[in-house]
Design an enzyme around this catalytic site. Sequence first.
Site, mmCIF file in Angstrom:
data_model
loop_
_atom_site.group_PDB
_atom_site.id
_atom_site.type_symbol
_atom_site.label_atom_id
_atom_site.label_comp_id
_atom_site.label_asym_id
_atom_site.label_seq_id
_atom_site.Cartn_x
_atom_site.Cartn_y
_atom_site.Cartn_z
ATOM 1 N N LYS A 185 0.878 -1.173 0.000
ATOM 2 C CA LYS A 185 0.000 0.000 0.000
ATOM 3 C C LYS A 185 0.911 1.217 0.000
ATOM 4 O O LYS A 185 0.830 2.084 0.874
ATOM 5 C CB LYS A 185 -0.935 -0.059 1.224
ATOM 6 N N ASP A 241 -2.923 -12.121 5.746
ATOM 7 C CA ASP A 241 -4.009 -12.757 6.502
ATOM 8 C C ASP A 241 -5.313 -12.609 5.729
ATOM 9 O O ASP A 241 -6.057 -13.565 5.517
ATOM 10 C CB ASP A 241 -4.120 -12.083 7.878
ATOM 11 N N ASP A 245 -7.402 -15.603 3.143
ATOM 12 C CA ASP A 245 -8.790 -16.049 3.344
ATOM 13 C C ASP A 245 -9.590 -15.855 2.061
ATOM 14 O O ASP A 245 -10.383 -16.703 1.659
ATOM 15 C CB ASP A 245 -9.477 -15.255 4.472
HETATM 16 C C1 IPM Z 1 -4.530 -17.139 10.436
HETATM 17 C C2 IPM Z 1 -5.455 -16.727 11.567
HETATM 18 C C3 IPM Z 1 -4.624 -16.116 12.685
HETATM 19 C C4 IPM Z 1 -3.935 -14.885 12.110
HETATM 20 C C5 IPM Z 1 -5.416 -15.762 13.956
HETATM 21 C C6 IPM Z 1 -6.169 -16.959 14.485
HETATM 22 C C7 IPM Z 1 -4.532 -15.170 15.013
HETATM 23 O O1 IPM Z 1 -6.425 -15.863 11.098
HETATM 24 O O2 IPM Z 1 -3.670 -18.014 10.677
HETATM 25 O O3 IPM Z 1 -4.698 -16.641 9.333
HETATM 26 O O4 IPM Z 1 -4.511 -13.798 12.097
HETATM 27 O O5 IPM Z 1 -2.784 -15.031 11.678
HETATM 28 MG MG MG Z 2 -6.426 -15.598 9.016
#
Ligand code: IPM
Ligand code: MG
Length: 351
Positions: A185, A241, A245
């Site tokens: 960013k 992170d 996802d």
């Molecule tokens: C991940 C999870 C963790 C993170 C959490 C559970 C602390 O979301 O492994 O992606 O944020 O790294």
């Molecule tokens: Mg995560």
Amino acid sequence: MKICVLPGDGIGPEITAEAVRVLKALDLKFEMEEALLGGCAVDATGNPYPEATQKLAREADAIMLGAVGGPQWDSLPREKRPERGLLGIRKDLNLFANLRPAILYPELANASTLKAEVVAGLDILIVRELTGDIYFGQPRGVREENGERVGFNTMVYSESEIRRIGHVAFQAAQKRNKRLCSVDKMNVLECTQLWRDVMIEVSKDYPDVELSHMLVDNAAMQLVKAPKQFDVMVTGNMFGDILSDEASMLTGSIGMLPSASLDDRNKGLYEPSHGSAPDIAGKGVANPLATILSAAMLLRYTFGLEEQALRVENAVKTVLAQGFRTGDIYERGTTKVGTREMGDAVLAALA
Ligand code: IPM
Ligand code: MG
């Protein structure tokens, strides 16, 4: 070859049990020992990453983790939450390189919410820096200022931290399609301008890899618009992170995605990318495939057992082709199975 097994909370124990069965079936003389991490460790010792676990994890060559967390621990003080155990072990063992592949298995093309033609053949590797950034930056906290509460965290990266994750990402790209997209960013955050500058410096060592850059908001958009443009993506802890996802959902189920977190000597912690799914814990219905695929990554990255890693990955492909599905990836015309039966099917495919 010592493996520390941390089943953790929620569905963790059920899915790790299947991955352990798969590792044992390979007859490789692993020494495996279990310990507590997360909520179960808080309940037993008051500490989410207890000393006995620290000792075992430090001595082991690799760590197999299920998942941590659950609603019953959410109201505890921050330092006693299960997540703190996970962040603690990552930092303690210097596991700075988090590899999160997102692969779409052809049999599961309909499981994605995106059109099949957008995701067919998808094969992305996200390389996320795991021990720095705003996750660990100081100062942090909530303080009183002019009669109101002010919350603050610090995004911080040193040049050496950026450089070492850069090398991991470039080397991963060399083994794949030789394209690396670095996500930052830099239009707003100085810290990530440095990230971009250092990535460009590191790229000089890898003339065979094509380096591109993308701002994180655009990257989030491109991942759903045209995900197949990516080969390897490298980014910081927080952006990684979020983007990992997002990428997992391109494949339909987060229940399929493994991950590896490595130090600079290939010691690694291996865990599914998904969480502890407290809603289905103990019911024997969770998908163990992400954990089994994490065991394949363990064979490959820590022990260099490429052939055995491929055997496990091929066994997973076989059970999918045979039509076995846990609830998360079930569709009409396939055979719905539970956690243990899915493990049985993988073991049968291995034999
Ligand atoms: C991940 C999870 C963790 C993170 C959490 C559970 C602390 O979301 O492994 O992606 O944020 O790294
Ligand atoms: Mg995560």
